[in-house]
Scaffold this active site. Structure first.
Site, PDB file in Angstrom:
ATOM      1  N   HIS A   8       0.841  -1.196   0.000  1.00  0.00           N
ATOM      2  CA  HIS A   8       0.000   0.000   0.000  1.00  0.00           C
ATOM      3  C   HIS A   8       0.879   1.250   0.000  1.00  0.00           C
ATOM      4  O   HIS A   8       1.243   1.758   1.069  1.00  0.00           O
ATOM      5  CB  HIS A   8      -0.902   0.008   1.233  1.00  0.00           C
ATOM      6  N   GLU A  66     -17.811  -4.067  24.636  1.00  0.00           N
ATOM      7  CA  GLU A  66     -16.980  -5.262  24.766  1.00  0.00           C
ATOM      8  C   GLU A  66     -15.763  -5.228  23.845  1.00  0.00           C
ATOM      9  O   GLU A  66     -14.663  -5.618  24.247  1.00  0.00           O
ATOM     10  CB  GLU A  66     -17.805  -6.530  24.473  1.00  0.00           C
ATOM     11  N   HIS A 109     -28.668 -15.282  24.779  1.00  0.00           N
ATOM     12  CA  HIS A 109     -27.633 -15.112  25.790  1.00  0.00           C
ATOM     13  C   HIS A 109     -26.964 -16.430  26.182  1.00  0.00           C
ATOM     14  O   HIS A 109     -26.039 -16.425  26.992  1.00  0.00           O
ATOM     15  CB  HIS A 109     -28.230 -14.458  27.042  1.00  0.00           C
TER      16      HIS A 109
END
Length: 681
Positions: free
Chosen positions: A41, A422, A484
């Site tokens: 790149h 999270e 869950h």
């Protein structure tokens, strides 16, 4: 007066010319290396070369001869695809392990210059980047660590900045949003993000997919923001000076031209992720006024860069003198924390508590509660432990009574409320570990490990000691239902290289699993813990950590062993109950607890065979999918677990509904025992 002005203008022109040539050295090395590798790149290094030149020559506090100097500034290339920017800089400022040969071997097997920067491959690479957004989120943890270490040792020993070079892609990734809001909330003023604002993505113009205002988003999160010309060294210098004086984290949006200097391709996606091509490289050399051969840097420019690399040698030596002048207790503690050495008292604390558990009658309790009780013993012994939770503190049981909350007004705390972030939490934990001085652990539900997985994977790739407390580890969480209830998550985490997934059965195993996680030097850990209460299966003291090898015989058979039951976590007690019923019918049954399949797999074949045994019948029990168990199950062996998503009901009903019960284990064992017995006859 006019003569003085003339001299000033002449010096300014000389400075600008020197800056231009120094920045062009980065551009030349980047496009030559990408061309030689025929992949890479070039666009970002060429576009961001002016930003990097000002930062590395005028602001960044590093000493390439002492790359691990604790009070160095941290530079994070969040846009890791532009790795040749960092490799070029490291060669130019004089990192000893970044030779011109390494630059020439860009993206080749065994080189220190892989396609994306990798922690541990070369000095000065502070973290592995490439997955966009990870760098800025990890840097948030580093900036937080700096403030927290400063609160403990003072600014005589801890006084540095964390700089991030980020791309449009970094700011689009969701984890960056989590990190940005967290950094603003905690007022991490030592965090400065240089945004390579070039309006180009891989697919083309940025407005194909993005029309938001990044500056307004950062400002709304509590950051200082400014937009500048990213090719104007004076503007870059001024913005960095302003950012360093701010009491907030800062975003400097640097408007740049991707592939700057490539006359036919600059400003387009053509320079993003492919070599420029031989013809365009020649034209770029002419455009930049560069007459040398490939990889050749004029001596005066290389000397200027090497002098920049020596700018802070005296700063580093003065810091070392300050450290040496500290009280011996402070100096030794600082050095121990930065060396990641555990305190000598830890083993005694664990053994004392283990004896206490064995001596007392242990009522049934959730292993998340067992973990909390273990932390009450461990945390006081290891003051560098920093806990946290993703808004589930009361459910994960990760905070001890002695832990004060970390906040913008109290960096001296030991517990971080990460919020419902999270992914950002896991990335920032990596940053805390990488910075040094802390052992981060934090909690969420096991099912939400999916949200954190990319950062957990990077922790495993980098070999970091971070500990994730993942509670509510099965259908045993009950009524919250299948959204869950983790089913595939244990297998998914076990599939990740260099990650320990620890699933203890009771309080003593939980304590031993914490000890295992803390003893790791280059491996992150998951503690998978129950919501529901489970009875104790270990009631006798053993000096040895039985979980340390991943699996062991918990109970031998009465008489001749005919059946071996393998289990983890909350299913171990079901196996123990099944053993009693089977042996009441004269079917000798062994119980093997396997709290960590990864550690067990590392043991010798002899040890594994001794533990697994050679009984005619072998059954594994785990309230999860079968994947990861087949290596220990022979043809004809049994598995009792989950093969579908769960449901919303009380935990006991769910175990009965899905057939994960003592009765089901006994039934399968008897059927297989009878079939084997008939087959033998």
């Amino acid at each position: 007066m006019s003569s003085s002005n003339g001299l000033t203008e002449k010096k300014s022109a000389m400075d600008k010319n020197r800056h231009k040539r120094m920045a062009n050295a980065i551009r030349i090395l980047a496009m030559d290396a990408v061309q030689a590798a025929n992949s890479g790149h070039p666009g970002l290094p060429m576009g961001a070369a002016d930003i990097a030149t000002v930062l590395f020559t005028g602001f960044l506090k590093i000493d390439p001869r002492r790359p691990l100097w604790p009070d160095r500034d941290r530079f994070i290339l969040s846009a890791g695809h532009g790795s040749m920017l960092q490799y070029a800089l490291h060669y130019l400022v004089g990192y000893e392990d970044m030779s011109l040969e390494e630059i020439k071997n860009f993206r080749q097997m065994g080189a220190r210059t892989p396609g994306h920067p990798e922690f541990g491959h070369a000095a000065g690479i502070e973290t592995t980047t490439g997955p966009l957004g990870q760098g800025i989120a990890t840097a948030t943890g580093m900036a937080l660590a700096e403030r927290m270490m400063c609160a403990r040792f003072g600014d005589e020993l801890v006084d540095h900045f964390t700089y991030v070079l980020a791309s449009d892609g970094d700011l689009m990734e969701g984890v960056s949003h989590e990190a940005i809001s967290l950094a603003g909330h905690l007022r991490l003023a030592r965090l400065i993000v240089l945004y390579d604002d070039n309006d180009i993505s891989i697919d083309g113009p940025l407005d194909l997919a993005e029309s938001g205002d990044a500056l307004q988003r950062f400002a709304a999160a509590g950051w200082d923001t400014i937009r500048i010309d990213g090719h104007d060294p004076v503007a870059i210098d001024s913005a960095l000076t302003q950012a360093r004086a701010s009491d907030k984290p800062s975003l400097i949006a640097c408007k740049t031209i991707i592939g700057y200097g490539a006359p036919n391709k600059q400003g387009t996606e053509a320079t993003h992720g492919a070599p420029l091509g031989e013809d365009e490289v020649k034209l770029a050399r002419a455009e930049l006024g560069w007459t040398g051969q490939a990889f050749a840097i004029p001596a005066d420019i290389l000397d200027a860069w090497r002098m920049a690399g020596l700018r802070h040698t005296s700063t580093r030596k003065a810091w070392e003198a300050r450290l040496d002048g500290q009280d011996a207790k402070i100096k030794n503690r600082f050095n121990r924390l930065m060396a990641a050495e555990l305190p000598a008292c830890l083993e005694t604390s664990i053994e004392t508590y283990k004896k206490q558990l064995a001596a007392e009658s242990q009522p049934p309790q959730a292993t998340r509660k067992s973990s909390e009780q273990a932390l009450k013993v461990i945390v006081p012994a290891i003051p560098e432990m920093v806990g946290g939770s993703a808004d589930l503190t009361g459910s994960n049981n990760t905070r001890t009574p002695s832990q004060e909350i970390v906040s913008a007004d109290n960096y001296g705390g030991h517990f971080i409320h990460w919020g419902v972030r999270e992914h950002g939490m896991a990335a920032a934990m990596n940053g805390l570990a990488l910075h040094g001085g802390f052992i981060p652990y934090s909690g969420t539900f096991l099912v939400f490990s999916d949200y954190a997985r990319p950062s957990i994977r990077l922790a495993a790739l980098m070999g970091l000691k971070v500990i994730h407390v993942m509670t509510h580890d099965s259908i045993g969480l009950g009524e919250d239902g299948p959204t869950h209830q983790p089913i595939e998550h244990l297998a998914s985490l076990r599939a990740m290289p260099n990650l320990l997934t620890l699933r203890p059965a009771d309080s003593i195993e939980t304590l031993e699993c914490w000890q295992i996680a803390l003893m790791q030097k280059t491996t992150p850990s998951i503690l998978a813990l129950t919501r529901q209460a489970v009875p104790a299966v270990r009631t006798e003291y053993t000096e040895k950590n039985l979980c340390a090898k991943g699996g062991y015989e918990l109970f031998s058979a009465k008489g001749e062993a005919q059946v071996t039951l393998l289990a983890t976590g909350s299913e171990v007690h079901l196996a123990v109950a099944a053993k009693e019923k089977l042996e009441a019918d004269n079917i000798g049954t062994r119980i093997v607890s396997l709290p960590c399949l990864e550690l067990f797999a590392q043991q010798s074949q002899t040890y594994q065979q001794d533990v697994l045994g050679a009984t005619p019948v072998r059954i594994a029990i785990e309230a999860a999918v079968r994947q990861s168990w087949d290596r220990y199950l022979r043809v004809g062996d049994g598995f009792i677990g989950m093969a579908q998503f769960g449901a919303s009901a009380p935990a006991q009903q769910l175990f009965e509904h899905f057939g994960i019960t003592t009765e089901a284990i006994v039934k399968m064992a008897k059927e297989k025992h009878e079939a084997k017995h008939k087959g033998t006859k």
